[in-house]
Motif scaffolding. Sequence first.
Motif, PDB file in Angstrom:
ATOM      1  N   THR A 226       0.806  -1.212  -0.316  1.00  0.00           N
ATOM      2  CA  THR A 226       0.007  -0.052   0.008  1.00  0.00           C
ATOM      3  C   THR A 226       0.867   1.433  -0.210  1.00  0.00           C
ATOM      4  OG1 THR A 226      -0.025   0.066   2.456  1.00  0.00           O
ATOM      5  CG2 THR A 226      -1.799  -1.118   1.259  1.00  0.00           C
ATOM      6  N   GLU A 228       3.135   2.573  -2.232  1.00  0.00           N
ATOM      7  CA  GLU A 228       3.180   3.252  -3.306  1.00  0.00           C
ATOM      8  C   GLU A 228       2.157   4.297  -3.643  1.00  0.00           C
ATOM      9  OE1 GLU A 228       3.684   2.656  -8.185  1.00  0.00           O
ATOM     10  OE2 GLU A 228       3.467   0.979  -6.865  1.00  0.00           O
ATOM     11  N   THR A 229       0.915   3.894  -3.287  1.00  0.00           N
ATOM     12  CA  THR A 229      -0.466   4.681  -3.312  1.00  0.00           C
ATOM     13  C   THR A 229      -0.229   5.701  -2.367  1.00  0.00           C
ATOM     14  OG1 THR A 229      -1.780   2.743  -4.191  1.00  0.00           O
ATOM     15  CG2 THR A 229      -2.952   4.602  -3.327  1.00  0.00           C
ATOM     16  N   ALA A 231       2.130   6.753  -0.871  1.00  0.00           N
ATOM     17  CA  ALA A 231       3.213   7.858  -1.102  1.00  0.00           C
ATOM     18  C   ALA A 231       3.032   8.865  -2.135  1.00  0.00           C
ATOM     19  CB  ALA A 231       4.625   7.036  -1.592  1.00  0.00           C
ATOM     20  N   GLU A 232       1.923   8.496  -3.028  1.00  0.00           N
ATOM     21  CA  GLU A 232       1.743   9.338  -4.206  1.00  0.00           C
ATOM     22  C   GLU A 232       0.788  10.267  -3.486  1.00  0.00           C
ATOM     23  OE1 GLU A 232       0.103   6.885  -7.098  1.00  0.00           O
ATOM     24  OE2 GLU A 232       2.146   6.077  -8.021  1.00  0.00           O
ATOM     25  N   SER A 233      -0.154   9.699  -2.659  1.00  0.00           N
ATOM     26  CA  SER A 233      -1.013  10.708  -1.975  1.00  0.00           C
ATOM     27  C   SER A 233      -0.541  11.912  -1.264  1.00  0.00           C
ATOM     28  CB  SER A 233      -2.100   9.788  -1.278  1.00  0.00           C
ATOM     29  OG  SER A 233      -2.679   8.795  -1.956  1.00  0.00           O
ATOM     30  N   GLY A 235       3.046  12.531  -1.191  1.00  0.00           N
ATOM     31  CA  GLY A 235       4.186  12.920  -1.888  1.00  0.00           C
ATOM     32  C   GLY A 235       5.545  12.519  -1.423  1.00  0.00           C
ATOM     33  N   TRP A 236       5.631  11.472  -0.933  1.00  0.00           N
ATOM     34  CA  TRP A 236       6.845  10.639  -0.072  1.00  0.00           C
ATOM     35  C   TRP A 236       7.800  10.069  -1.246  1.00  0.00           C
ATOM     36  CZ3 TRP A 236       3.557   7.941   3.881  1.00  0.00           C
ATOM     37  CH2 TRP A 236       3.121   8.636   4.933  1.00  0.00           C
ATOM     38  N   SER A 237       9.036  10.290  -0.948  1.00  0.00           N
ATOM     39  CA  SER A 237      10.107   9.909  -2.078  1.00  0.00           C
ATOM     40  C   SER A 237      10.110   8.189  -1.631  1.00  0.00           C
ATOM     41  CB  SER A 237      11.327  10.368  -1.831  1.00  0.00           C
ATOM     42  OG  SER A 237      11.882  10.137  -0.277  1.00  0.00           O
ATOM     43  N   GLU A 238      10.814   7.315  -2.524  1.00  0.00           N
ATOM     44  CA  GLU A 238      11.195   6.000  -2.250  1.00  0.00           C
ATOM     45  C   GLU A 238      12.101   5.798  -1.112  1.00  0.00           C
ATOM     46  OE1 GLU A 238      12.315   3.782  -5.590  1.00  0.00           O
ATOM     47  OE2 GLU A 238      10.142   4.067  -6.515  1.00  0.00           O
TER      48      GLU A 238
END
Length: 350
Positions: A226, A228-229, A231-233, A235-238
Amino acid sequence: MNKVFTWMAWIGVPLSVIGSVFHWSALLMFVIYCLTIIALASYMGRATESLAIVAGPRIGGLLNATFGNAVELIISIFALKAGLVEVVLASLTGSVLGNLLLVAGLSFFVGGLKYKRQEFNVYDARHNAGLLTFAILVAFVIPEVFTMDMSDQDKLALSVGISIIMIILYLAALYFRLVTHRGVYQQKSEIIEEHEKPEWTKGKSILILALATIAVAYISERLVHTFETVAESFGWSELFIGIIIVAIVGNAAEHASAVIMAYKNKMNVAVEIAVGSTLQIAMFVAPVLVLVSLLFPEKMPLVFSLPELIAMVVSVLLTIVLSNDGDTNWFEGATLLAAYTIMGIGFYLL
């Protein structure tokens, strides 16, 4: 409170399974997984407390850290199989930072709010300081220095040699503390009062700890999907996810156990979980992952990036300075938490 956590666990585990099967919203599942892990952490904390009363703080803390790190080891092996070497190295860095700064910091801070001064075994603190210095400042820094002009094959050969030495020394350290010198450096504060009764027997505690760990392993593995989703919401980096988020969630259960022990003024157990888990990650889990990576196409040398390495070295030095006297308070906990926050901001912006 135990009843609330019990209901959360009995409801959260089935919902976690059902939600993953029927592919519910990633954001919804993220919340369910996190709440369920927190509830399971309550069980692990109670099991650890019972083991600490029956078998002593060293055994209790060691078992808690071992079961907790088993989750990360399993997830990391699957990540290595998928070729995600950088993610594994980042999660190892996050575990070291999380245990030394976040877990120890929260334990010192929460315990310090209730007790003005808390003590733990100063001999264990000095013993751990030596091992931390070896594991991070020697075994992790040496590869970084010597591999600058090495080929990839030589980097891997050096990493394998260091890994074997670290595993041997870690097993020797356990033998030293639990067999040849068990009780030699025991303090009066470690002696359990006769009226203190464990909630569960030794066998039941180990069984509950094992079952809770299996549940946490399953939910943690689902939780990773979960990120990746989420993070996109947000704005977190890998890199931020690997070092901060994965490390916090993957070790949430043992984190909570350490804080609970500190709140009950059982600092020997809390420190054993926080520092003992760090040593196990650095001296056993990381070397084992290096050796396991030899079975996969993508090998993992024990070479971290410069920001990761500096963050770990600073964490070790700060922890040693604050804990080497076997005495702590809420302000020292706040100092560790402040350091963790600064590093978290740095990795977020990197």
